[in-house]
Design a protein around this motif. Structure first.
Motif, PDB file in Angstrom:
ATOM      1  N   ALA A 118       0.827  -1.214   0.000  1.00 46.97           N
ATOM      2  CA  ALA A 118       0.000   0.000   0.000  1.00 46.97           C
ATOM      3  C   ALA A 118       0.858   1.261   0.000  1.00 46.97           C
ATOM      4  O   ALA A 118       0.337   2.374  -0.123  1.00 46.97           O
ATOM      5  N   GLY A 119       2.172   1.105   0.183  1.00 43.36           N
ATOM      6  CA  GLY A 119       3.063   2.265   0.166  1.00 43.36           C
ATOM      7  C   GLY A 119       3.412   2.741   1.563  1.00 43.36           C
ATOM      8  O   GLY A 119       3.195   2.032   2.550  1.00 43.36           O
ATOM      9  N   PRO A 120       3.962   3.953   1.677  1.00 41.30           N
ATOM     10  CA  PRO A 120       4.368   4.485   2.980  1.00 41.30           C
ATOM     11  C   PRO A 120       3.205   4.479   3.973  1.00 41.30           C
ATOM     12  O   PRO A 120       2.056   4.739   3.599  1.00 41.30           O
ATOM     13  N   LEU A 121       3.535   4.166   5.214  1.00 42.02           N
ATOM     14  CA  LEU A 121       2.512   4.066   6.250  1.00 42.02           C
ATOM     15  C   LEU A 121       2.329   5.415   6.938  1.00 42.02           C
ATOM     16  O   LEU A 121       3.275   6.000   7.463  1.00 42.02           O
TER      17      LEU A 121
END
Length: 326
Positions: free
Chosen positions: A218-221
């Motif tokens: 999902a990418g950076p948190l």
């Protein structure tokens, strides 16, 4: 504003919100029953002899889950050594101890065992027969201390002076602390809280937490943490208003350590704040009380700093009881 005459204060509202949204405590009924049995024995002993003092020692660090079905979490630094060692000296001083500890952290009377103690006790012979070693063969350099630890542990358990309750998450810790405090309410000034656990300052509210493992694809948190309500003031004012309360303040910057300890004592109504710096916490602490600071130092590698610390706190608690909690 008093909540009885108007809207709840923000702190009271935050505390209520935290407990209302927390997941149900695992084994809550079992913990409740164990506390009742333990306190009933202490009450009976107090009626049949000298009143028994009770201390709740919290130990180890809390975790902050990032998912409801937790795979990832934020941890808090603490080996639990101070709480475990202090428990031994509290029992020696005549206290009944409720030891609330992080699962997997250091345990009372186990400090002289090798870290990989279980497998150290076994070996395989040439025909693959399992050979079991005596614990004292494995711990030859500490044989005398191990023997003493075994005797002291058995004595504490047989006399009903030690109850151990585990936690992992911040949710478990604060729910257990509330249960312990309420179960100790009848001890009044003879009760003590020695809050050595490293408690998380921030957490993810349960209802805001992802149910399943957060996917890296999902990418950076981007996650917002909420401040944990300060339960020390609630403990002092509501849960155990007559108990003698000791909290700990750990800092990495020695320049602000004593200032923060003074602030904690005034803000939360603690009777004692034990100030320790991360770089030297095993060698020295400073006991901060109203108008007084007392340094406690470890004399040598053969002695425990906690022995001196508990000795001084025992004297302070005795004086507190003598003065009726003043």
């Amino acid at each position: 504003m008093d909540s009885r005459n108007g809207p709840e204060a923000p702190q009271e509202s935050n505390v209520k919100s935290f407990f209302n949204s927390a997941p149900p405590l695992r084994d809550g009924d079992l913990i409740c029953n164990k506390l009742k049995e333990f306190m009933d024995r202490i009450s009976l002993s107090s009626e049949n002899g000298s009143p028994v003092r009770v201390v709740c020692v919290t130990s180890g660090g809390t975790t902050v889950p990032l998912e409801q079905r937790c795979v990832r979490y934020i941890d808090n630094f603490s080996s639990g050594h101070r709480g475990a060692a202090s428990t031994e000296y509290f029992v020696k001083a005549g206290y009944a101890v409720i030891f609330v500890y992080r699962r997997g952290s250091c345990q009372p009377y186990c400090r002289y065992l090798p870290q990989d103690s279980f497998l150290e006790f076994f070996d395989l012979t040439e025909d693959s027969t399992i050979q079991v070693y005596c614990i004292l063969q494995v711990c030859q350099s500490h044989a005398t201390m191990v023997k003493k630890a075994i005797r002291d542990y058995r004595k504490a358990v047989e006399e009903g002076l030690l109850l151990k309750i585990p936690f992992t998450t911040i949710f478990e810790y604060l729910q257990i602390l509330q249960m312990v405090a309420k179960s100790m309410s009848w001890t009044a000034t003879r009760g003590m809280f020695y809050l050595a656990a490293a408690v998380s300052d921030f957490y993810v509210p349960w209802e805001s937490m992802a149910e399943h493992k957060i996917q890296s694809a999902a990418g950076p948190l981007d996650m917002r943490l909420t401040q944990v309500p300060k339960m020390l003031s609630v403990l002092r004012k509501e849960w155990a208003p007559s108990a003698f309360c000791i909290s700990f303040k750990l800092e990495t910057d020695p320049g602000i350590l004593l200032q923060k300890a003074d602030m904690a004592m005034r803000k939360y109504g603690m009777h004692v704040v034990v100030a320790n710096e991360l770089a030297t916490y095993k060698e020295e602490v400073i006991i901060v009380t109203k108008g007084r600071r007392t340094a406690v130092r470890r004399h040598n590698k053969e002695t425990d700093l906690e022995e001196q610390l508990v000795y001084l706190l025992d004297e302070m608690h005795y004086e507190y009881i003598k003065q009726g909690g003043a």
